[in-house]
Write a protein that holds these residues in place. Structure first.
Motif, PDB file in Angstrom:
ATOM      1  N   HIS A 188       0.762  -1.319  -0.239  1.00 22.42           N
ATOM      2  CA  HIS A 188      -0.111  -0.124   0.076  1.00 22.42           C
ATOM      3  C   HIS A 188       0.721   1.276  -0.005  1.00 22.42           C
ATOM      4  O   HIS A 188       0.449   2.336  -0.301  1.00 22.42           O
ATOM      5  CB  HIS A 188      -0.879  -0.077   1.171  1.00 22.42           C
ATOM      6  N   PHE A 189       2.158   1.139   0.392  1.00 23.78           N
ATOM      7  CA  PHE A 189       3.179   2.304   0.115  1.00 23.78           C
ATOM      8  C   PHE A 189       4.461   1.783  -0.371  1.00 23.78           C
ATOM      9  O   PHE A 189       5.180   2.797  -0.442  1.00 23.78           O
ATOM     10  CB  PHE A 189       3.115   2.993   1.684  1.00 23.78           C
ATOM     11  N   ALA A 190       4.723   0.664  -0.300  1.00 21.18           N
ATOM     12  CA  ALA A 190       5.955   0.536  -0.818  1.00 21.18           C
ATOM     13  C   ALA A 190       6.011  -0.596  -1.937  1.00 21.18           C
ATOM     14  O   ALA A 190       6.250  -1.876  -1.717  1.00 21.18           O
ATOM     15  CB  ALA A 190       6.861   0.034   0.165  1.00 21.18           C
ATOM     16  N   PRO A 191       5.513  -0.270  -2.911  1.00 23.50           N
ATOM     17  CA  PRO A 191       4.995  -1.545  -4.052  1.00 23.50           C
ATOM     18  C   PRO A 191       6.028  -1.916  -5.106  1.00 23.50           C
ATOM     19  O   PRO A 191       6.014  -3.088  -5.339  1.00 23.50           O
ATOM     20  CB  PRO A 191       4.137  -0.592  -4.976  1.00 23.50           C
ATOM     21  N   ASP A 192       7.508  -1.561  -4.816  1.00 20.75           N
ATOM     22  CA  ASP A 192       8.426  -2.163  -5.938  1.00 20.75           C
ATOM     23  C   ASP A 192       8.621  -3.508  -5.910  1.00 20.75           C
ATOM     24  O   ASP A 192       8.643  -4.325  -6.724  1.00 20.75           O
ATOM     25  CB  ASP A 192       9.688  -1.198  -5.707  1.00 20.75           C
ATOM     26  N   ALA A 193       8.876  -4.241  -4.758  1.00 21.42           N
ATOM     27  CA  ALA A 193       9.318  -5.535  -4.477  1.00 21.42           C
ATOM     28  C   ALA A 193       8.236  -6.629  -4.529  1.00 21.42           C
ATOM     29  O   ALA A 193       8.564  -7.643  -4.093  1.00 21.42           O
ATOM     30  CB  ALA A 193      10.414  -5.539  -3.419  1.00 21.42           C
ATOM     31  N   GLU A 233     -11.985  12.582  -6.247  1.00 21.49           N
ATOM     32  CA  GLU A 233     -11.830  14.037  -5.511  1.00 21.49           C
ATOM     33  C   GLU A 233     -11.352  13.548  -4.209  1.00 21.49           C
ATOM     34  O   GLU A 233     -10.340  14.084  -3.646  1.00 21.49           O
ATOM     35  CB  GLU A 233     -13.015  14.543  -5.486  1.00 21.49           C
ATOM     36  N   GLN A 234     -11.899  12.525  -3.449  1.00 16.14           N
ATOM     37  CA  GLN A 234     -11.395  12.143  -2.250  1.00 16.14           C
ATOM     38  C   GLN A 234     -10.088  11.718  -2.017  1.00 16.14           C
ATOM     39  O   GLN A 234      -9.287  12.011  -1.261  1.00 16.14           O
ATOM     40  CB  GLN A 234     -12.491  11.088  -1.494  1.00 16.14           C
ATOM     41  N   PHE A 235      -9.802  10.843  -3.208  1.00 18.75           N
ATOM     42  CA  PHE A 235      -8.176  10.347  -3.274  1.00 18.75           C
ATOM     43  C   PHE A 235      -7.225  11.689  -3.487  1.00 18.75           C
ATOM     44  O   PHE A 235      -6.120  11.643  -2.780  1.00 18.75           O
ATOM     45  CB  PHE A 235      -8.081   9.379  -4.313  1.00 18.75           C
ATOM     46  N   GLU A 236      -7.542  12.378  -4.125  1.00 17.90           N
ATOM     47  CA  GLU A 236      -6.689  13.526  -4.516  1.00 17.90           C
ATOM     48  C   GLU A 236      -6.462  14.373  -3.294  1.00 17.90           C
ATOM     49  O   GLU A 236      -5.183  14.693  -3.043  1.00 17.90           O
ATOM     50  CB  GLU A 236      -7.089  14.388  -5.681  1.00 17.90           C
ATOM     51  N   THR A 237      -7.396  14.688  -2.413  1.00 13.18           N
ATOM     52  CA  THR A 237      -7.378  15.290  -1.182  1.00 13.18           C
ATOM     53  C   THR A 237      -6.624  14.656  -0.256  1.00 13.18           C
ATOM     54  O   THR A 237      -5.663  15.137   0.385  1.00 13.18           O
ATOM     55  CB  THR A 237      -8.740  15.239  -0.727  1.00 13.18           C
ATOM     56  N   THR A 238      -6.651  13.151  -0.276  1.00  9.24           N
ATOM     57  CA  THR A 238      -5.795  12.420   0.516  1.00  9.24           C
ATOM     58  C   THR A 238      -4.433  12.534   0.032  1.00  9.24           C
ATOM     59  O   THR A 238      -3.399  12.480   1.034  1.00  9.24           O
ATOM     60  CB  THR A 238      -6.358  10.728   0.516  1.00  9.24           C
ATOM     61  N   ARG A 239      -4.095  12.308  -1.097  1.00  8.36           N
ATOM     62  CA  ARG A 239      -2.665  12.267  -1.705  1.00  8.36           C
ATOM     63  C   ARG A 239      -2.003  13.598  -1.556  1.00  8.36           C
ATOM     64  O   ARG A 239      -0.968  13.600  -1.062  1.00  8.36           O
ATOM     65  CB  ARG A 239      -2.800  11.787  -3.025  1.00  8.36           C
ATOM     66  N   ARG A 240      -2.824  14.639  -1.599  1.00 11.81           N
ATOM     67  CA  ARG A 240      -2.198  16.132  -1.353  1.00 11.81           C
ATOM     68  C   ARG A 240      -1.640  16.012   0.111  1.00 11.81           C
ATOM     69  O   ARG A 240      -0.622  16.501   0.417  1.00 11.81           O
ATOM     70  CB  ARG A 240      -3.163  16.944  -1.495  1.00 11.81           C
ATOM     71  N   ALA A 241      -2.662  15.572   1.083  1.00 11.74           N
ATOM     72  CA  ALA A 241      -2.359  15.579   2.619  1.00 11.74           C
ATOM     73  C   ALA A 241      -1.170  14.786   2.680  1.00 11.74           C
ATOM     74  O   ALA A 241      -0.047  15.061   3.499  1.00 11.74           O
ATOM     75  CB  ALA A 241      -3.543  15.165   3.349  1.00 11.74           C
ATOM     76  N   ARG A 242      -0.889  13.479   2.057  1.00 15.89           N
ATOM     77  CA  ARG A 242       0.275  12.638   2.564  1.00 15.89           C
ATOM     78  C   ARG A 242       1.277  13.491   1.939  1.00 15.89           C
ATOM     79  O   ARG A 242       2.555  13.406   2.734  1.00 15.89           O
ATOM     80  CB  ARG A 242       0.036  11.497   1.675  1.00 15.89           C
ATOM     81  N   VAL A 243       1.482  13.797   0.690  1.00 15.14           N
ATOM     82  CA  VAL A 243       2.859  14.429   0.353  1.00 15.14           C
ATOM     83  C   VAL A 243       3.170  15.478   1.029  1.00 15.14           C
ATOM     84  O   VAL A 243       4.148  15.922   1.178  1.00 15.14           O
ATOM     85  CB  VAL A 243       2.480  14.851  -1.228  1.00 15.14           C
ATOM     86  N   ARG A 244       1.969  16.613   1.216  1.00 14.18           N
ATOM     87  CA  ARG A 244       2.379  17.688   1.892  1.00 14.18           C
ATOM     88  C   ARG A 244       3.146  17.215   3.567  1.00 14.18           C
ATOM     89  O   ARG A 244       3.951  18.141   3.829  1.00 14.18           O
ATOM     90  CB  ARG A 244       1.077  18.395   2.688  1.00 14.18           C
ATOM     91  N   GLY A 245       2.487  16.280   4.146  1.00  8.01           N
ATOM     92  CA  GLY A 245       3.056  15.846   5.445  1.00  8.01           C
ATOM     93  C   GLY A 245       4.640  15.326   5.085  1.00  8.01           C
ATOM     94  O   GLY A 245       5.418  15.398   6.057  1.00  8.01           O
ATOM     95  N   MET A 246       4.862  14.632   3.863  1.00  5.04           N
ATOM     96  CA  MET A 246       6.474  14.047   3.634  1.00  5.04           C
ATOM     97  C   MET A 246       7.342  15.338   3.072  1.00  5.04           C
ATOM     98  O   MET A 246       8.373  15.001   3.706  1.00  5.04           O
ATOM     99  CB  MET A 246       6.161  13.279   2.419  1.00  5.04           C
ATOM    100  N   PHE A 264       3.996  20.276  -7.752  1.00  3.85           N
ATOM    101  CA  PHE A 264       5.055  19.054  -7.151  1.00  3.85           C
ATOM    102  C   PHE A 264       4.833  17.733  -7.729  1.00  3.85           C
ATOM    103  O   PHE A 264       5.963  17.109  -7.931  1.00  3.85           O
ATOM    104  CB  PHE A 264       5.494  19.459  -5.676  1.00  3.85           C
ATOM    105  N   LEU A 265       3.444  17.417  -7.811  1.00  2.00           N
ATOM    106  CA  LEU A 265       3.515  16.088  -8.199  1.00  2.00           C
ATOM    107  C   LEU A 265       3.888  15.821  -9.677  1.00  2.00           C
ATOM    108  O   LEU A 265       4.072  14.667 -10.049  1.00  2.00           O
ATOM    109  CB  LEU A 265       1.750  15.659  -7.836  1.00  2.00           C
ATOM    110  N   ARG A 272       7.628  10.224  -7.752  1.00  2.00           N
ATOM    111  CA  ARG A 272       8.281   9.120  -7.111  1.00  2.00           C
ATOM    112  C   ARG A 272       7.391   9.051  -5.985  1.00  2.00           C
ATOM    113  O   ARG A 272       6.899   7.764  -5.436  1.00  2.00           O
ATOM    114  CB  ARG A 272       9.648   9.406  -6.572  1.00  2.00           C
ATOM    115  N   LEU A 273       6.927  10.055  -5.103  1.00  2.00           N
ATOM    116  CA  LEU A 273       6.250   9.862  -3.979  1.00  2.00           C
ATOM    117  C   LEU A 273       4.717   9.469  -4.313  1.00  2.00           C
ATOM    118  O   LEU A 273       4.377   8.487  -3.522  1.00  2.00           O
ATOM    119  CB  LEU A 273       6.128  11.327  -3.209  1.00  2.00           C
ATOM    120  N   ALA A 274       4.154   9.973  -5.347  1.00  2.00           N
ATOM    121  CA  ALA A 274       2.706   9.451  -5.974  1.00  2.00           C
ATOM    122  C   ALA A 274       2.797   7.870  -6.259  1.00  2.00           C
ATOM    123  O   ALA A 274       1.983   7.310  -5.852  1.00  2.00           O
ATOM    124  CB  ALA A 274       2.363  10.327  -7.138  1.00  2.00           C
ATOM    125  N   ASP A 275       3.858   7.579  -6.512  1.00  2.00           N
ATOM    126  CA  ASP A 275       4.049   6.123  -7.051  1.00  2.00           C
ATOM    127  C   ASP A 275       4.130   5.172  -5.781  1.00  2.00           C
ATOM    128  O   ASP A 275       3.950   4.020  -5.983  1.00  2.00           O
ATOM    129  CB  ASP A 275       5.190   5.850  -7.823  1.00  2.00           C
TER     130      ASP A 275
END
Length: 332
Positions: A188-193, A233-246, A264-265, A272-275
């Motif tokens: 859910h937050f580290a998809p690569d492997a 719209e809900q997802f975009e709001t959450t993603r902005r909040a997560r990136v803002r916090g990072m 920034f996205l 990279r953060l969005a991924d």
């Protein structure tokens, strides 16, 4: 049969709300999960994060357990190098004694924090190297077969709280396989492997007293709504909040507008953060069901653990209901 669904509750503290508000929301979320047939709810250990309230994982589990009846509750996970194995055995032995048959213990080796917070936790920089040994020590306490003469977990000994290894790399996959434990991948937050780790776990799995065959759980984000545009719209709001916090942590950090975050996205660092949220189902119940069914097959998952990503608790509760109904309907 539909794939079992569980919930990873990050106990978010929304803007303008308190930790108390977050805990009340966690109770509502677990009660909704219980009503709608989810298998378990897990809470993750994080520290020094103003937007996440689940730092004292065992206390939160006990609080939610007191307000629910049947659903399994656990840590997803306890960052074991932050703690003495005996302490965790006692805490989760206490929970199992209070709420028998309902407690899980997922274990990770990451700090759940930054370097300064690691020092504040009195955590040694090399403590992660002891993780395999600490898991075995903890497991022995819970079995009542302590590896340290004269020391037992009270409560804890003989409770056999089931252990799960959490990870986002091949290390956790190989450890879970070697110890014959269930494995949960943090896709859910580290998809690569994800795919390589799941394949490695299944290929190298050795049966144990706890588990005869491999059992793999994959993390996935979900935002479900009746209308696709609402979910987006809900997802975009959450993603902005997560990136803002990072990108704006700590006292005196700059405040970024939604427009600045969106810009920034579009940058390489932003993409990279969005991924990190690559595995996210966003849309109507039908769209979410299609994503989750395909994801479960691709990830070779026996169970999905869902992080519902809507900011408002009302939206998260609705998403919990819509997702469960959609997945149940998929079986006929």
């Amino acid at each position: 049969m539909p794939i079992p669904l569980s919930i990873l509750d990050l106990a978010p503290i929304a803007p303008g709300e308190t930790a108390g508000d977050s805990f009340a929301a966690s109770v509502l979320l677990a009660q909704a999960a219980e009503r709608h047939g989810y298998r378990r709810v897990w809470y993750a250990e994080h520290h020094n994060m103003p937007s996440i309230a689940s730092s004292a994982t065992s206390i939160l589990i006990g609080h939610v357990a007191a307000h629910t009846s049947t659903i399994r509750l656990g840590a997803g996970g306890v960052m074991l190098p932050n703690h003495a194995p005996l302490t965790i055995a006692e805490q989760f032995g206490t929970l199992e004694s209070l709420y028998p048959g309902r407690i899980d213990l997922g274990l990770g080796r990451a700090p759940g924090s930054d370097q300064n917070t690691m020092r504040a936790l009195r955590r040694d920089g090399l403590s992660a190297e002891q993780f395999p040994q600490d898991v075995l020590e903890l497991q022995a306490y819970l079995r009542g077969e302590s590896l340290i003469p004269g020391v037992q977990a009270v409560p804890g000994a003989g409770t056999n709280v089931p252990l799960y290894i959490l990870g986002s790399s091949l290390f956790g996959a190989r450890l879970a396989a070697a110890l014959g434990l269930p494995y949960a991948f943090a896709s859910h937050f580290a998809p690569d492997a994800l795919h390589e780790a799941m394949a490695t776990y299944r290929r190298e799995f050795q049966p144990s007293d706890q588990l005869a065959e491999p059992y793999a759980i994959a993390g996935v984000n979900v935002v479900a709504a009746q209308e696709s545009a609402d979910a987006v719209e809900q997802f975009e709001t959450t993603r902005r909040a997560r990136v803002r916090g990072m990108i704006s942590r700590g006292p005196g950090a700059p405040e970024y507008s939604d427009e600045q975050i969106d810009a920034f996205l579009l940058t390489p660092d932003g993409r990279r953060l969005a991924d990190m949220m690559r595995y996210t189902a966003v849309g109507t119940p039908t769209e979410v069901r299609g994503f989750l069914e395909d994801f479960a097959v691709s990830a070779q998952a026996d169970e999905l653990i869902v992080a519902f990503q809507s900011q408002a608790i009302a939206d998260r509760l609705r998403s919990v209901e819509l997702t469960a109904t959609a997945m149940a309907g998929a079986s006929g």
